[in-house]
Design a protein around this motif. Structure first.
Motif, PDB file in Angstrom:
ATOM      1  N   VAL A   6       3.124   4.557   6.070  1.00 40.15           N
ATOM      2  CA  VAL A   6       1.815   4.906   5.527  1.00 40.15           C
ATOM      3  C   VAL A   6       1.873   6.257   4.832  1.00 40.15           C
ATOM      4  CG1 VAL A   6      -0.575   5.453   6.130  1.00 40.15           C
ATOM      5  CG2 VAL A   6       0.562   3.498   7.196  1.00 40.15           C
ATOM      6  N   TRP A   7       2.520   7.225   5.456  1.00 46.49           N
ATOM      7  CA  TRP A   7       2.613   8.569   4.877  1.00 46.49           C
ATOM      8  C   TRP A   7       3.483   8.590   3.630  1.00 46.49           C
ATOM      9  CZ3 TRP A   7      -0.430  12.465   5.471  1.00 46.49           C
ATOM     10  CH2 TRP A   7      -1.092  12.680   6.688  1.00 46.49           C
ATOM     11  N   LEU A   8       4.688   8.043   3.745  1.00 47.74           N
ATOM     12  CA  LEU A   8       5.663   8.236   2.671  1.00 47.74           C
ATOM     13  C   LEU A   8       5.466   7.280   1.501  1.00 47.74           C
ATOM     14  CD1 LEU A   8       8.925   9.011   4.689  1.00 47.74           C
ATOM     15  CD2 LEU A   8       7.136  10.564   3.873  1.00 47.74           C
ATOM     16  N   SER A   9       4.589   6.314   1.646  1.00 49.91           N
ATOM     17  CA  SER A   9       4.333   5.378   0.551  1.00 49.91           C
ATOM     18  C   SER A   9       3.669   6.054  -0.638  1.00 49.91           C
ATOM     19  CB  SER A   9       3.432   4.244   1.048  1.00 49.91           C
ATOM     20  OG  SER A   9       2.154   4.756   1.432  1.00 49.91           O
ATOM     21  N   ALA A  10       2.798   7.011  -0.370  1.00 47.96           N
ATOM     22  CA  ALA A  10       1.865   7.485  -1.390  1.00 47.96           C
ATOM     23  C   ALA A  10       2.530   8.247  -2.529  1.00 47.96           C
ATOM     24  CB  ALA A  10       0.783   8.346  -0.742  1.00 47.96           C
ATOM     25  N   GLY A  11       3.443   9.145  -2.205  1.00 47.23           N
ATOM     26  CA  GLY A  11       4.119   9.903  -3.255  1.00 47.23           C
ATOM     27  C   GLY A  11       4.873   8.990  -4.207  1.00 47.23           C
ATOM     28  N   TYR A  12       5.551   7.984  -3.657  1.00 47.42           N
ATOM     29  CA  TYR A  12       6.304   7.056  -4.502  1.00 47.42           C
ATOM     30  C   TYR A  12       5.366   6.181  -5.322  1.00 47.42           C
ATOM     31  CZ  TYR A  12      10.695   8.530  -2.497  1.00 47.42           C
ATOM     32  OH  TYR A  12      11.789   9.288  -2.147  1.00 47.42           O
ATOM     33  N   ALA A  13       4.263   5.737  -4.724  1.00 46.04           N
ATOM     34  CA  ALA A  13       3.290   4.945  -5.487  1.00 46.04           C
ATOM     35  C   ALA A  13       2.742   5.752  -6.660  1.00 46.04           C
ATOM     36  CB  ALA A  13       2.155   4.496  -4.573  1.00 46.04           C
ATOM     37  N   GLN A  14       2.443   7.022  -6.411  1.00 45.49           N
ATOM     38  CA  GLN A  14       1.915   7.894  -7.463  1.00 45.49           C
ATOM     39  C   GLN A  14       2.957   8.135  -8.550  1.00 45.49           C
ATOM     40  OE1 GLN A  14       0.661  11.707  -5.980  1.00 45.49           O
ATOM     41  NE2 GLN A  14      -0.269  12.339  -7.913  1.00 45.49           N
ATOM     42  N   ALA A  15       4.179   8.471  -8.150  1.00 38.41           N
ATOM     43  CA  ALA A  15       5.241   8.734  -9.122  1.00 38.41           C
ATOM     44  C   ALA A  15       5.565   7.490  -9.936  1.00 38.41           C
ATOM     45  CB  ALA A  15       6.491   9.241  -8.405  1.00 38.41           C
ATOM     46  N   ASN A  16       5.566   6.327  -9.280  1.00 39.76           N
ATOM     47  CA  ASN A  16       5.861   5.085  -9.999  1.00 39.76           C
ATOM     48  C   ASN A  16       4.747   4.738 -10.990  1.00 39.76           C
ATOM     49  OD1 ASN A  16       8.217   4.895  -8.540  1.00 39.76           O
ATOM     50  ND2 ASN A  16       7.444   3.356  -7.115  1.00 39.76           N
TER      51      ASN A  16
END
Length: 233
Positions: free
Chosen positions: A111-121
């Protein structure tokens, strides 16, 4: 488990956050001092820092970040209580996501680490592919997320960050979860704040059923599960 189990991590002050942001870009800027002069960037592909993003792109990417937290939490069986966007771009956090529920430390790490990658992608897919911008999002924009996971480790929970990132990106790439993320980000961008009922309506409509949590790797040994409210940012 819950992100209340966050070790000794304390919220960053504005001064500390700014210093870490500058530190993120120091190696890149050392060979490019002209970039510090604040010249306008002619093309999206030249944007190397989130601070240089146009307002509409910045806000949409922030909404994607928060929505990714919520979608991952929801599909892993957690309850999403509330989503918000920050009032302005100068806020230390781009928004917040309140979640409660019983789950494995590895699930919360997703849940935590998903967000940065979703945003960058999302930025990459919408014409902002600069490697330094991606680094800015993952190291600076998602700093609070990583600090919470650091706290889990300090508290003795067993988890695998690399596996969590792999699983999170795979789950978010599935058609129904990708559609849910986009719909939730759009709604959050328009309204600025969403409560549990609205969030559930969107996710139930877009995600016909929640994927079984067994599809996500968890360690064989871990501390007992804990259920407490938490805020994701």
């Amino acid at each position: 488990m819950t992100s209340e189990v966050s070790g000794n991590a304390q919220p960053l002050t504005a001064v500390e956050a700014d210093a870490l942001h500058i530190e993120t870009h120091t190696p890149y800027l050392a060979a490019r001092p002209e970039l510090l002069e604040g010249l306008a960037l002619a093309e999206p592909s030249q944007v190397w820092c989130t601070a240089k993003l146009p307002d509409d792109v910045w806000w949409r990417s922030a909404a994607v970040h928060e929505a990714a937290h919520a979608v991952l939490a929801w599909v892993l069986g957690l309850e999403v209580k509330r989503l918000t966007l920050a009032g302005d771009r100068t806020a230390l956090e781009g928004g917040g996501c309140w979640v409660s529920g019983r789950g494995d430390a590895q699930h919360y790490t997703l849940v935590w680490l998903s967000a940065g990658y979703a945003q960058a992608n999302w930025l990459r897919d919408h014409g902002y592919p600069h490697p330094e911008l991606r680094r800015c999002v993952l190291e600076n924009g998602a700093l609070g997320d990583h600090r919470i996971v650091d706290g889990y480790v300090e508290s003795g929970f067993v988890l695998d960050r690399t596996q969590a990132i792999t699983d999170a990106q795979r789950v978010l790439a599935e058609p129904h979860t990708a559609a849910a993320l986009n719909a939730l980000a759009d709604l959050l961008l328009n309204e600025g704040q969403l409560e549990a009922q609205r969030i559930d309506e969107i996710l139930l409509a877009r995600c016909a059923q929640r994927p079984v949590t067994s599809a996500v790797w968890v360690p064989g040994q871990r501390l007992p599960l804990i259920a407490m409210p938490q805020q994701l940012s």
